[in-house]
Motif scaffolding. Structure first.
Motif, mmCIF file in Angstrom:
data_model
loop_
_atom_site.group_PDB
_atom_site.id
_atom_site.type_symbol
_atom_site.label_atom_id
_atom_site.label_comp_id
_atom_site.label_asym_id
_atom_site.label_seq_id
_atom_site.Cartn_x
_atom_site.Cartn_y
_atom_site.Cartn_z
ATOM 1 N N ASN D 216 -6.187 4.278 -0.564
ATOM 2 C CA ASN D 216 -6.282 2.976 -1.236
ATOM 3 C C ASN D 216 -5.956 3.120 -2.722
ATOM 4 N N ILE D 217 -6.276 4.312 -3.253
ATOM 5 C CA ILE D 217 -6.109 4.561 -4.674
ATOM 6 C C ILE D 217 -4.738 5.180 -4.973
ATOM 7 N N TYR D 218 -4.389 6.205 -4.215
ATOM 8 C CA TYR D 218 -3.245 7.038 -4.561
ATOM 9 C C TYR D 218 -2.527 7.451 -3.275
ATOM 10 N N PRO D 219 -1.891 6.501 -2.598
ATOM 11 C CA PRO D 219 -1.394 6.758 -1.240
ATOM 12 C C PRO D 219 -0.404 7.912 -1.132
ATOM 13 N N GLN D 220 0.493 8.052 -2.108
ATOM 14 C CA GLN D 220 1.531 9.075 -1.951
ATOM 15 C C GLN D 220 0.971 10.497 -1.890
ATOM 16 N N LEU D 221 -0.184 10.729 -2.553
ATOM 17 C CA LEU D 221 -0.769 12.072 -2.527
ATOM 18 C C LEU D 221 -1.058 12.515 -1.092
ATOM 19 N N TYR D 222 -1.650 11.618 -0.320
ATOM 20 C CA TYR D 222 -2.025 11.978 1.048
ATOM 21 C C TYR D 222 -0.802 12.095 1.948
ATOM 22 N N VAL D 223 0.204 11.281 1.672
ATOM 23 C CA VAL D 223 1.457 11.384 2.422
ATOM 24 C C VAL D 223 2.121 12.727 2.131
ATOM 25 N N GLU D 224 2.142 13.115 0.869
ATOM 26 C CA GLU D 224 2.721 14.423 0.516
ATOM 27 C C GLU D 224 1.936 15.562 1.172
#
Lengths: 305, 305, 305, 305
Positions: D216-224
């Motif tokens: 919810n906060i920083y979606p791209q981090l988890y995708v990476e």
């Protein structure tokens, strides 16, 4: 005598305690088991832990075991000795015996009858550590002790002289990563994981190793898994992890009680002809039917020829 | 030496263990405390229970306490000795000391580190009872041992020779009544309730008595309450029960940890000038501020002049 | 419509919800059941509680039940309606329906999916109470909600306008007495006990009454027990309490799951020819074999002729 | 509308529910949040889960959210909708709304007020699945529901038509690996992990992805992190995992209650200017002091410029 590396890394099996009777060590079986485990290339040996069912043993028997195992192992690998006890005096006494016999370190869960608060536990550790002749690992084992060492408390404990690591048997990897995070500035503080099913991932994610009960049965498997994880070989980790899961599912699930893990390990080691499977009360060795299942599964897993 | 009545009835206080240090009994304090409690007209004395913090004491100190208290009490009231231990051998050894010293009975919670199943506990009791030189009470204490003795299992245990009663510290009165129901055909099996806040109602409803920690402080109150309940004097029960609740709320709620009950009882007895309030680790005596609160409350309660 | 007495005293049975199907009320059965319960001389009626399995019912069905039962009962006894819900809006909506239909009061356990702290619960009650058109009982039910209303918090809640009592289903009588103690200055705050096995002692010790599930089956027994306890007739209390225990042990222990109590009550009422025993998912009515056991036991208990 | 891949893989964020008031959706905020999350390259979107605090919302609001989000997302990613409810009828109704609005799948924890047995849960799933218009994930969430889906039961449920995966929020990776082991013959059954702190290791060890609240906060981090783990790039996994731990420790630990995680995520998203931080009762948005801490930490973490 082998010194404790800083930090301790690798596979440090929690040895079962071979018994002939309620208060009688299986001396021959113990000798064979020690060689069996060390033959797998392990990085240390942990006696008198939960898998060793230490709280169920008399002090006399615990001391006999410490003396014999330390003498036999010599300086081949460092030996850790469980000193968990409900009494401060009891823990100190076993610790002294361990030091006199040549052990390298101690492992302690807090007094576990009446529940204590985190601040009380911290003060306990502050009082106990100076009385101990060897470096000590903390042992987080909430299913037995009813209490989790909170990460903030562990961080403070890590500053106490003589506390050098923690073994976590919670199976909660969020907790394990929280420990790693608060201890980032203490790279020499060793974080070992209890459940062997988590050895691969914890080492891939920076953990120092594992205290794998299955290493009583098949020590080289866990050593290979540790090595693969340390080398970041993910494919090999997955292959070996699957074997670890196969052993867990085949061997630890035969009995119908919570003691299935303990009974299963003891029965399997006995089926391999290493030692007796007598269990300290209130637990009991498997009967013939269950033993047959274990035996067949060991063959199917390729562990028994 | 006093024999164990069949069934045991009345107030059997669980004595705190007066200490001067970690492994040093407060001998004078113990002598005064024993007389203080017996002076209240109690029906028995229970040493080395949870209130006595037995698991935190060395075997040596436990044996010293058994010997001294038994000698002092003589045949005035029957003495029960806690033999709860994680090791079978440990329980048997304390039991022998108790018998040799003239105790009347034993009290046992099951091994409490690794959790066992009901069937394993029953078999444990079947194996243990014949090794014991004295009759034994079971001790249901789930908050410490993680397990409740199920009523159906207790019914079977009640048929084992040498098992003569049960002390229930669950605070769950539905459980207590279930025990009473399955044991209707065993009128000599003594059912005692742990929490003193339940003494009145359990005796009104057919229970045999209570193991009241507050009787370390004010023994006659609990004896009067027992007598009123035994006499079915409901108004008097209510009046005395209110006093019991006042003590609970005033004395056991001062500290901020789960150990408040233990610290409070020890501090109160110390404020009354009876014995030292040193506590075995990992617990600690109250500091000056908390002690002052306890002291003032004892005055307000009319217990201290 | 019957008003809520201050404090509410006596036996207020938690009515099961007779169903023909997942979302279909057993209208005839409900009518018969209401008369059966009221015929026992009860002091109130509680619908949509845990025994009513309210959370498993659609809002539509809950509203239908409220409307029908209120209409049928009229001003004979006050009706309490459970408004426990995980959503604030949901609770308010049911409360409005209850008020519109003529109910006398509401019963609320806190939102129970995500766990909240005591301070959060208190603020919840402060916000909710002004939105409610009827006085409200708190409902302490930790086995379902994972949280106990702490006595200190209850004391604060008792000062909120519109909160008039508490029903405690914890089975922990130390907790119940702690509530009584902190509420000594609020004699109009009604403290009812959930488990019928505790009705006798709680009333003997100053409690206001009970919410007895067994009153679906045999309402007059619990009313007689309440009256005996209110009259301080200890011998009669014991005699009737034994019958209550017999019903508990005979009827609530037939199934092998935790839902045995609910299935047992529904089956028994159905065996008495009062209503259907369909159970809302995930629970299920007893099969023929279990029903036969219940039926035979009802005869043996003298409840069914 | 996006179809559900078989198996579903990747990062499927559990969206918070932006609110303006107790029963009022923050429509603008929801629109911005959906674009913010999708902008991170996620593989799906999960609304009305625990992070969405679905049980605290009225059905009306839940339906509004489903409709709006499905319309906005269109066929960009598959949408999962939580249908967890204590009532069978309630779950079915939300499921129908989800299907009508174009969602791809459903997520269900079992009824969680009264505890059910594994066999009852399995039968519940057998009855429910045929009534549902979309494929369903099971949701293992013992801290909220008081029950763990046992692996043997999950294996049976995986054979029910329409049950296509499981999200595990237990944080117990031994349990997760046990699921993987019993489901080895079902490679299309998707196993997602709840806690984002376990995303790296679960994917390295063969898991299909994660339901990461931090997205919810920083979606791209988890995708990476997912991509690095899928590519077996252990060094990169460790680097990104450390960032994930930093966010957990910085953002989810500010409040003093168990609701800290939820409050922290909502506050952080609000600090980023995306949506309102109103929280459904019994929870509350952070005050100014706590909000300032969150804001500063977001800057320090490099998430807010």
């Amino acid at each position: 005598m082998a010194k404790l590396p800083t930090p301790l890394r690798g596979v440090v099996p929690p040895m079962i305690t071979p018994l002939l009777d309620r208060d009688k060590l299986d001396v021959k079986g113990t000798e064979k088991l020690v060689e069996h485990i060390l033959g797998g290339g392990v990085h240390g040996l942990f006696i008198l832990g939960t898998t060793g069912n230490a709280p169920a043993l008399s002090y006399r028997l615990r001391e006999e075991l410490i003396e014999r195992v330390c003498k036999q192992v010599g300086d081949r690998v460092p030996i850790l000795v469980g000193i968990t006890d409900t009494s401060f005096v009891g823990s100190v006494n076993i610790a002294k015996k361990a030091a006199d016999s040549g052990a390298a370190g101690l492992v302690l869960a807090h007094p576990y009858y009446l529940s204590a608060a985190q601040a009380e536990i911290l003060e306990y550790l502050e009082n106990l550590a100076p009385e101990l002749p060897l470096p000590m690992f903390l042992y987080n084992m909430p299913s037995c002790t009813k209490l989790t060492f909170e990460p903030a408390m562990v961080r403070k404990a890590a500053d106490i002289d003589g506390i050098v690591g923690l073994k976590d048997s919670s199976a909660n990897m969020v907790y394990f990563h929280n420990l790693q995070t608060v201890l980032r500035d203490k790279p020499d503080f060793s974080l070992l994981v209890g459940p062997e099913e988590l050895l691969g991932e914890s080492v891939l994610l920076g953990g120092h190793g594992g205290v794998c009960g299955g290493a009583n049965i098949y020590p080289q498997l866990y050593v290979e898994l540790y090595n693969a994880a340390y080398a970041k070989d993910v494919d090999k980790v997955n292959k070996l992890h699957d074997k670890v899961m196969d052993i867990s599912n085949a061997i630890y699930s035969v009995g119908k009680y919570g003691s299935s893990y303990l009974s299963g390990v003891k029965c399997a080691v006995s089926c391999l002809g290493i030692c007796n499977d007598f269990m300290a009360e209130p637990f009991h060795r498997f009967g013939a039917a269950q033993r047959k299942i274990i035996d067949e599964r060991l063959v199917k897993l390729g562990i028994k020829k």
